[in-house]
Design a protein around this motif. Structure first.
Motif, short mmCIF file in Angstrom:
data_model
loop_
_atom_site.label_atom_id
_atom_site.label_comp_id
_atom_site.label_asym_id
_atom_site.label_seq_id
_atom_site.Cartn_x
_atom_site.Cartn_y
_atom_site.Cartn_z
N SER A 65 -1.89 0.78 12.79
CA SER A 65 -2.74 -0.32 12.34
C SER A 65 -2.24 -1.65 12.86
O SER A 65 -3.01 -2.50 13.33
CB SER A 65 -2.80 -0.33 10.81
OG SER A 65 -3.50 -1.47 10.34
N ARG A 114 -5.69 -3.71 8.49
CA ARG A 114 -5.30 -2.95 7.30
C ARG A 114 -3.84 -3.21 6.92
O ARG A 114 -3.51 -3.28 5.75
CB ARG A 114 -5.51 -1.46 7.53
CG ARG A 114 -6.95 -1.04 7.76
CD ARG A 114 -7.01 0.46 8.06
NE ARG A 114 -6.64 1.26 6.90
CZ ARG A 114 -6.15 2.49 6.97
NH1 ARG A 114 -5.93 3.05 8.15
NH2 ARG A 114 -5.86 3.16 5.87
N ILE A 173 -1.25 4.54 2.60
CA ILE A 173 -1.23 4.58 4.06
C ILE A 173 0.14 5.08 4.53
O ILE A 173 1.17 4.53 4.14
CB ILE A 173 -1.52 3.20 4.66
CG1 ILE A 173 -2.91 2.73 4.28
CG2 ILE A 173 -1.37 3.22 6.18
CD1 ILE A 173 -3.23 1.34 4.76
N ALA A 177 0.47 5.76 10.31
CA ALA A 177 -0.83 5.07 10.29
C ALA A 177 -0.63 3.56 10.18
O ALA A 177 -1.39 2.78 10.78
CB ALA A 177 -1.68 5.58 9.14
N GLY A 178 0.38 3.14 9.43
CA GLY A 178 0.66 1.71 9.31
C GLY A 178 1.08 1.09 10.62
O GLY A 178 0.64 0.01 10.99
N ASP A 214 0.85 -1.19 0.00
CA ASP A 214 0.00 0.00 0.00
C ASP A 214 0.88 1.24 0.00
O ASP A 214 1.70 1.44 0.91
CB ASP A 214 -0.91 0.00 1.23
CG ASP A 214 -2.02 1.04 1.13
OD1 ASP A 214 -1.67 2.22 0.96
OD2 ASP A 214 -3.19 0.67 1.21
#
Length: 315
Positions: free
Chosen positions: A49, A56, A41, A45-46, A38
């Motif tokens: 997650s 995600r 992202i 944020a990763g 991805d």
């Protein structure tokens, strides 16, 4: 290049999707999971997650020590480490006019001033290994009889004052990611009456900087010569920071022409010479850091590549 372990089935601006290649030649390492890279992202944020287990993101690569330290307590994810084939070292600026760093005794004195374990613990939160020179313990060419230079602040102070460096400010250039490392080095220098000033290498570098922290790959047996060493000291090196060194060049020529059975012994000669002459400010070998979801079994490779071929879904 994707035909070895996976086949590219979808490429867009926001992500790359890969499926297992059922015809991969090695059944024991044949991928079994669909992989999505991805590109939208963000890293923060990763990491969040992975920690929350929202499904995600399962793996985030190349965390900084600060990001790893800040990873929240979680039963959904963890920090996973790997001893990477890299070193973090300080390159002395021997090329500036009147450089004091051309003197091996002065370079050694600064090395004696540094408590490497303290720098590793305080600057990188323990994510690394203190090493004696340029090759990590256990790697091809590493000399098991070598030890890191000792921490001897009194000897360092005496040598530096003799060289007229007492009370001097040491200007250290590095990536912002290693600012904490520079600050830890500064704490060591403060015990012998010196100070350190951090300068980000994102801006204009001052011509009179003293040391630049660099992250390099160490020796790899896939190459017929000690590429790390040559990068620093060889006649044709683009990153060269000091004057020509005939003794080192002679060792390099010896390495080039050594029979295969003698290569490792010559590499160890090079390592000992580099330490004896204090060719760099030796620090440590950083770990590669990953945030990994508990729902996957992730196998980091012993390279700089972001391979996911052996990642498995648990259960």
């Amino acid at each position: 290049m994707l035909t070895e372990g996976v086949s590219l089935i979808d490429s867009r601006s926001d992500r790359v999707v890969m499926e297992p290649n059922p015809t991969y030649w090695n059944p024991a390492r044949r991928p079994t999971v669909r992989i999505v890279y991805d590109n939208v992202i963000g890293k923060d944020a990763g990491i969040a997650s992975v920690a929350s287990g929202d499904g995600r993101v399962d793996v985030v690569f190349d965390l900084t020590p600060a990001e790893a330290k800040a990873f929240p307590q979680s039963d959904k994810g963890r920090i996973q480490t790997k001893k990477a084939k890299t070193i973090l070292t300080g390159v002395f600026n021997e090329n500036k006019p009147g450089s004091v760093w051309r003197d091996p005794a002065v370079r050694r004195a600064l090395n004696l001033a540094i408590d490497r374990q303290f720098v590793l613990d305080q600057g990188a939160y323990g994510y690394g290994t203190v090493i004696p020179a340029f090759i990590q313990p256990g790697r091809f060419g590493a000399d098991p009889g070598m030890s890191p230079l000792p921490h001897d602040p009194e000897a360092a102070r005496a040598h530096l004052e003799k060289a007229g460096l007492g009370g001097r400010e040491i200007v250290i250039v590095s990536s912002p990611a290693w600012k904490e490392v520079v600050e830890a080095i500064g704490q060591c220098l403060s015990t012998i009456g010196l100070s350190a000033r951090f300068v980000s290498d994102r801006g204009d570098l001052p011509e009179d900087f003293d040391i630049k922290l660099e992250w390099y790959f160490d020796w790899t047996p896939q190459y017929p010569v000690a590429c790390m060493h040559r990068e620093f000291f060889g006649r044709d090196a683009t990153l060269r920071q000091g004057p020509e060194d005939p003794e080192f060049d002679a060792l390099y020529e010896k390495l080039l022409h050594a029979p295969e059975a003698q290569t490792e012994a010559v590499v160890r000669e090079v390592e000992r010479y580099i330490q004896d002459r204090s060719k760099a400010l030796f620090l440590y070998a950083p770990f590669t850091l990953f945030a990994v979801s508990e729902r996957v079994a992730f196998t980091p490779y012993d390279t700089c590549m972001s391979e996911l071929a052996e990642t498995r879904i648990k259960g």
